[in-house]
Write an enzyme that holds these catalytic residues in place. Structure first.
Site, PDB file in Angstrom:
ATOM      1  N   TYR A   1      -3.511   0.666  10.345  1.00  0.00           N
ATOM      2  CA  TYR A   1      -3.317  -0.112   8.221  1.00  0.00           C
ATOM      3  C   TYR A   1      -1.976  -0.095   8.212  1.00  0.00           C
ATOM      4  CZ  TYR A   1      -4.389  -0.464   3.488  1.00  0.00           C
ATOM      5  OH  TYR A   1      -4.507  -0.652   1.848  1.00  0.00           O
TER       6      TYR A   1
ATOM      7  N   SER B   1       1.155  -0.996  -0.319  1.00  0.00           N
ATOM      8  CA  SER B   1       0.151   0.434   0.387  1.00  0.00           C
ATOM      9  C   SER B   1       1.005   1.054   0.092  1.00  0.00           C
ATOM     10  CB  SER B   1      -0.709   0.046   1.433  1.00  0.00           C
ATOM     11  OG  SER B   1      -1.453   1.445   0.990  1.00  0.00           O
TER      12      SER B   1
HETATM   13  P1  NAP Z   1     -12.093  -5.162  -0.903  1.00  0.00           P
HETATM   14  O1  NAP Z   1     -12.739  -4.449  -1.761  1.00  0.00           O
HETATM   15  O2  NAP Z   1     -12.569  -4.724   0.617  1.00  0.00           O
HETATM   16  O3  NAP Z   1     -12.007  -6.239  -0.920  1.00  0.00           O
HETATM   17  C1  NAP Z   1     -10.850  -7.162   0.386  1.00  0.00           C
HETATM   18  C2  NAP Z   1     -11.463  -8.488  -0.195  1.00  0.00           C
HETATM   19  O4  NAP Z   1     -10.297 -10.013   1.261  1.00  0.00           O
HETATM   20  C3  NAP Z   1     -12.948  -8.962   0.076  1.00  0.00           C
HETATM   21  O5  NAP Z   1     -12.875  -9.839  -0.498  1.00  0.00           O
HETATM   22  C4  NAP Z   1     -12.743  -9.758   0.934  1.00  0.00           C
HETATM   23  O6  NAP Z   1     -13.957 -10.066   1.403  1.00  0.00           O
HETATM   24  C5  NAP Z   1     -11.264 -10.534   1.734  1.00  0.00           C
HETATM   25  N1  NAP Z   1     -11.071 -11.040   3.402  1.00  0.00           N
HETATM   26  C6  NAP Z   1     -11.212 -10.176   4.106  1.00  0.00           C
HETATM   27  N2  NAP Z   1     -10.600 -10.712   5.158  1.00  0.00           N
HETATM   28  C7  NAP Z   1     -10.676 -11.547   4.889  1.00  0.00           C
HETATM   29  C8  NAP Z   1     -10.195 -12.879   5.817  1.00  0.00           C
HETATM   30  N3  NAP Z   1      -9.588 -13.142   7.262  1.00  0.00           N
HETATM   31  N4  NAP Z   1      -9.525 -14.219   4.608  1.00  0.00           N
HETATM   32  C9  NAP Z   1     -10.251 -13.769   2.957  1.00  0.00           C
HETATM   33  N5  NAP Z   1     -10.342 -13.181   2.639  1.00  0.00           N
HETATM   34  C10 NAP Z   1     -10.804 -11.826   3.554  1.00  0.00           C
HETATM   35  O7  NAP Z   1     -10.180  -4.278  -0.163  1.00  0.00           O
HETATM   36  P2  NAP Z   1      -9.798  -4.074  -2.040  1.00  0.00           P
HETATM   37  O8  NAP Z   1      -9.493  -2.611  -2.316  1.00  0.00           O
HETATM   38  O9  NAP Z   1      -9.804  -4.403  -3.885  1.00  0.00           O
HETATM   39  O10 NAP Z   1      -8.516  -4.392  -1.629  1.00  0.00           O
HETATM   40  C11 NAP Z   1      -7.764  -5.643  -1.523  1.00  0.00           C
HETATM   41  C12 NAP Z   1      -6.377  -5.477  -1.003  1.00  0.00           C
HETATM   42  O11 NAP Z   1      -5.200  -4.619  -1.819  1.00  0.00           O
HETATM   43  C13 NAP Z   1      -6.166  -5.344   0.436  1.00  0.00           C
HETATM   44  O12 NAP Z   1      -4.616  -5.354   0.704  1.00  0.00           O
HETATM   45  C14 NAP Z   1      -5.964  -3.620   0.368  1.00  0.00           C
HETATM   46  O13 NAP Z   1      -5.251  -3.441   1.732  1.00  0.00           O
HETATM   47  C15 NAP Z   1      -5.037  -3.670  -0.907  1.00  0.00           C
HETATM   48  N6  NAP Z   1      -4.739  -2.244  -1.082  1.00  0.00           N
HETATM   49  C16 NAP Z   1      -6.059  -1.561  -2.152  1.00  0.00           C
HETATM   50  C17 NAP Z   1      -6.297  -0.223  -2.632  1.00  0.00           C
HETATM   51  C18 NAP Z   1      -7.303  -0.015  -3.024  1.00  0.00           C
HETATM   52  O14 NAP Z   1      -7.321   1.417  -3.013  1.00  0.00           O
HETATM   53  N7  NAP Z   1      -8.394  -0.205  -3.203  1.00  0.00           N
HETATM   54  C19 NAP Z   1      -5.104   0.243  -2.313  1.00  0.00           C
HETATM   55  C20 NAP Z   1      -3.431  -0.266  -1.872  1.00  0.00           C
HETATM   56  C21 NAP Z   1      -3.589  -1.327  -1.104  1.00  0.00           C
HETATM   57  P3  NAP Z   1     -15.014  -9.594   2.448  1.00  0.00           P
HETATM   58  O15 NAP Z   1     -15.793  -9.312   1.243  1.00  0.00           O
HETATM   59  O16 NAP Z   1     -15.787 -10.433   2.945  1.00  0.00           O
HETATM   60  O17 NAP Z   1     -14.598  -9.256   3.299  1.00  0.00           O
HETATM   61  C1  GCO Z   2      -7.054   4.841   2.572  1.00  0.00           C
HETATM   62  C2  GCO Z   2      -7.225   4.134   1.960  1.00  0.00           C
HETATM   63  C3  GCO Z   2      -5.766   3.851   1.130  1.00  0.00           C
HETATM   64  C4  GCO Z   2      -5.730   3.217   0.503  1.00  0.00           C
HETATM   65  C5  GCO Z   2      -4.525   2.393  -0.157  1.00  0.00           C
HETATM   66  C6  GCO Z   2      -3.241   3.233  -0.579  1.00  0.00           C
HETATM   67  O1  GCO Z   2      -7.829   5.129   3.352  1.00  0.00           O
HETATM   68  O2  GCO Z   2      -6.115   5.829   3.271  1.00  0.00           O
HETATM   69  O3  GCO Z   2      -7.961   3.181   2.023  1.00  0.00           O
HETATM   70  O4  GCO Z   2      -4.950   2.863   2.748  1.00  0.00           O
HETATM   71  O5  GCO Z   2      -6.955   1.828   1.036  1.00  0.00           O
HETATM   72  O6  GCO Z   2      -4.195   1.851   0.578  1.00  0.00           O
HETATM   73  O7  GCO Z   2      -2.605   2.886  -1.222  1.00  0.00           O
END
Ligand code: NAP
Ligand code: GCO
Length: 259
Positions: free
Chosen positions: A157, A144
């Site tokens: 986080y 992230s």
């Molecule tokens: P999301 O839409 O919230 O999807 C997360 C997925 O992980 C959901 O399907 C969730 O299932 C599942 N999950 C949560 N806890 C779990 C567990 N204990 N065991 C198995 N599955 C579990 O998140 P996203 O935005 O796609 O992000 C995916 C990854 O990228 C995360 O690690 C997040 O921190 C990272 N990330 C996101 C962003 C962003 O801007 N979106 C940026 C940087 C990094 P449920 O629906 O049941 O909760």
């Molecule tokens: C926040 C956002 C970020 C993104 C991502 C950025 O609240 O700042 O959710 O944390 O999820 O991790 O890289």
């Protein structure tokens, strides 16, 4: 271009019924991989399987919690029997809690650390023996911006994602001699359900992120697909312990002057 081919490889993407995990899994499938994914409940897994099918992908879905070591070990063994030994692991499953540190309970802090940091450790430890036996494997941890930066309300986080960056580096050191490359992808701010609250109409964060991103836009999940294929393929066989930031330039940028 064969160096980017994933033909004959089995990829497990955690938490991939939707969001970033789904997009990465779809991309790895497009490069030839067989897709295995998990989520927390059967309804989500069924929805995921249907979505993959609609995209022409026969995905194998399993219900288990990445923080539960017994469930993880049981299902990695089940997957090995039913699909095959995992070649590529994408530790994508994760949660965020946006709570001021003074108001965050230790239980809430621990929950985020458990899913976002302990989960990837448990998953990596479970797939490593199969990869070591084959002297080959790819592990990609979804880090992230918070692996490098902090901001208000996301202490748990950021601690988890900062730790995930160092776990990536450490496992890379431990398992490189076994032909395993462990790397990370650090997405910027991506349009998914996890960031939906920050993108609600009129939310100040929307303009803030566009001012902090040289590309002046939120990322799309598809922006992560090419980097994931690269780190999952032979093209990255000498890349190890690296976090590839896919952020539109956020980490390079002081920010756009207000007009
Ligand atoms: P999301 O839409 O919230 O999807 C997360 C997925 O992980 C959901 O399907 C969730 O299932 C599942 N999950 C949560 N806890 C779990 C567990 N204990 N065991 C198995 N599955 C579990 O998140 P996203 O935005 O796609 O992000 C995916 C990854 O990228 C995360 O690690 C997040 O921190 C990272 N990330 C996101 C962003 C962003 O801007 N979106 C940026 C940087 C990094 P449920 O629906 O049941 O909760
Ligand atoms: C926040 C956002 C970020 C993104 C991502 C950025 O609240 O700042 O959710 O944390 O999820 O991790 O890289």
């Amino acid at each position: 271009m064969n160096t980017f081919s994933l033909k004959g490889k089995i990829a497990l993407i955690t938490g991939a019924s939707y969001g970033i995990g789904y997009a990465i899994a779809k991309g790895l499938a497009g490069a030839g991989a067989t897709i295995v994914f998990n989520d927390l409940n059967q309804e989500l897994v069924d929805k995921g399987i249907a979505a993959y099918k609609a995209d022409g992908i026969t995905a194998h879905g399993y219900v288990f919690d990445v923080t539960n070591e017994d469930q993880v070990n049981e299902h990695i063994a089940k997957i090995s029997k039913e699909v095959g030994v995992i070649d590529i692991l994408v530790n994508n499953a994760g949660i965020i809690r946006r709570t001021p540190a003074t108001e965050m309970s230790a239980a809430e802090f621990r929950l985020v650390i458990d899913i976002d940091l302990n989960g990837p450790f448990i998953m990596s430890k479970a797939v490593a023996p199969g990869m070591i036996a084959k002297n080959s494997g790819k592990i990609i941890n979804i880090c992230s911006m918070m692996s490098e930066l902090g901001r208000e309300t996301v202490s748990a986080y950021a601690a988890a994602k900062g730790g995930l960056k160092m776990l990536t580096k450490n496992l890379a050191c431990e398992w490189a001699e076994h032909g395993i490359q462990v790397n990370g992808i650090g997405p910027g701010y991506i349009e998914t359900p996890q960031t939906a609250p920050l993108r609600e109409p009129g939310h100040p964060f929307d303009q803030f992120i566009k001012s902090r991103t040289p590309a002046a836009r939120w990322g799309k999940t598809d922006d992560l697909v090419g980097p994931a294929i690269f780190l999952a393929s032979e093209a990255s066989n000498f890349v190890n312990g690296h976090v590839l930031y896919v952020d539109g330039g956020i980490l390079a940028y002081l920010g756009r002057l207000p007009k």
